[in-house]
Design a protein around this motif. Structure first.
Motif: not given
Length: 347
Positions: A18-26, A36-42, A264-269, A288-294
């Motif tokens: 499996x290719x690895x996701x080694x870094x993200x930024x949101x 509700x997800x504000x503490x997870x965003x960069x 659903x990302x749109x339901x929880x953001x 993108x931001x819910x995956x890369x952040x949360x």
């Protein structure tokens, strides 16, 4: 001699390594930063214009920041990145191309509407697994204000919103994929088929995209032999509350009950009651931001170890809608797992 294929079933690819996701930024806008997800965003913007003289330029600036920051986070440089896969909602994907013109990285521009995050992750993973690249970036973006005036009405018009409307997320997410490392890996990708059940209401994107989500999720489980309870989380990207309800109901009718671990990302953001966002979030930047952040942070903390991300897109344009066309939908699925040993995948 028959060629070895990595296809599993008709629509799914399996990665033995499996290719690895080694870094993200949101990076998100002020409204998303109050959710509700504000503490997870960069990064949370205080000014959604990013100091630019148009919302379109601001969106491109967000993507450039996300890409550069994701690369720098793992102490890589632009010259270490083999390819950039990116897309957005604007005409001729200008947010992505204008961000790419500031980067010395070979670029593939993608358009899958709001499904583009899973699409870019899928192709990036294929490139790495096929030994065409060592380090790749996948990124998408969207901006409420730029999308509103392209697909709906000028902001100055003050159009009244309806209960099925979704709020385009202002944000950009970027992910760096690589061959090695102790990071979450992409184990399967299931490529969607365009579905169109005749929905013409541009204010009900969830209903237009739900059939594609249902088809891709169902095909993923058929191809892989997995059951919904294999995953800690099954996350559609951009359906919002209305589309999520339709998807859950239709899958249940197919004998595929995902309700226990489905979000659903749109339901929880957003917090709809407090923020008045109607059916929730949408846009390329939503998943993108819910995956890369949360979700990425939850994976890295081992709070979850398996998830299925299904980004969904409405493949309409301003022209097609004005000509009375219905709205085709597409959904792509990416299985992301964080395991100490991926060897069972090789069996």
């Amino acid at each position: 001699m028959k060629n070895k294929t990595k296809k599993v079933g008709k629509h799914t690819i399996k990665f033995d390594n499996p290719p690895k996701i080694i870094s993200t930024y949101s990076i998100v806008g002020p409204k998303e930063g109050q959710g509700p997800l504000k503490t997870y965003f960069d990064e949370i913007l205080s000014d959604d214009t990013c100091g630019k003289d148009s919302f379109e330029k601001a969106e491109s600036d967000m993507m450039h920041t996300a890409i550069k920051s994701a690369i720098e986070r793992v102490k890589l440089k632009e010259e270490n990145i083999d390819y950039l896969f990116a897309g957005d909602l604007l005409n001729q994907i200008t947010s992505s191309t204008f961000a790419a013109r500031q980067l010395n990285i070979p670029f593939f521009g993608l358009y899958g509407a709001c499904s583009t995050m899973a699409e870019s992750l899928s192709i990036a993973a294929m490139f790495i697994d096929g030994d065409f690249a060592t380090n790749v970036v996948a990124s998408t973006s969207s901006h409420f204000s730029s999308s509103e005036r392209q697909f709906r009405f000028p902001l100055e018009y003050g159009c009244q919103r309806c209960g099925t409307c979704q709020w385009t997320v202002t944000g950009s997410g970027a992910m760096v994929l690589s061959k090695e490392g102790n990071f979450p890996g992409i184990t399967y990708v299931t490529t969607g088929v365009v579905k169109d059940y005749g929905v013409k209401d541009v204010n009900n994107m969830g209903a237009a995209m739900a059939p594609a989500a249902v088809d891709t999720i169902y095909r993923h489980f058929q191809d892989t032999g997995r059951k919904p309870d294999y995953y800690d989380v099954i996350a559609t990207g951009d359906l919002g509350r209305v589309g999520k309800e339709i998807t859950s109901k239709l899958l249940n009718e197919y004998g595929c009950d995902i309700r226990a671990n489905y979000v659903d990302c749109g339901d929880i953001i957003f917090d709809e009651k407090v923020q008045k966002t109607d059916a929730g979030g949408s846009g390329c930047g939503c998943s993108a931001v819910v995956m890369a952040g949360y979700f990425y942070k939850k994976l890295m903390r081992k709070e979850i170890t398996t998830m299925l991300l299904i980004s969904t897109g409405a493949l309409m344009s301003t022209t097609s809608s004005l000509q009375g066309e219905s709205i085709p939908g597409i959904a792509h699925a990416v299985a992301i797992e964080f395991k100490d040993d991926y060897s069972p995948l090789k069996k």
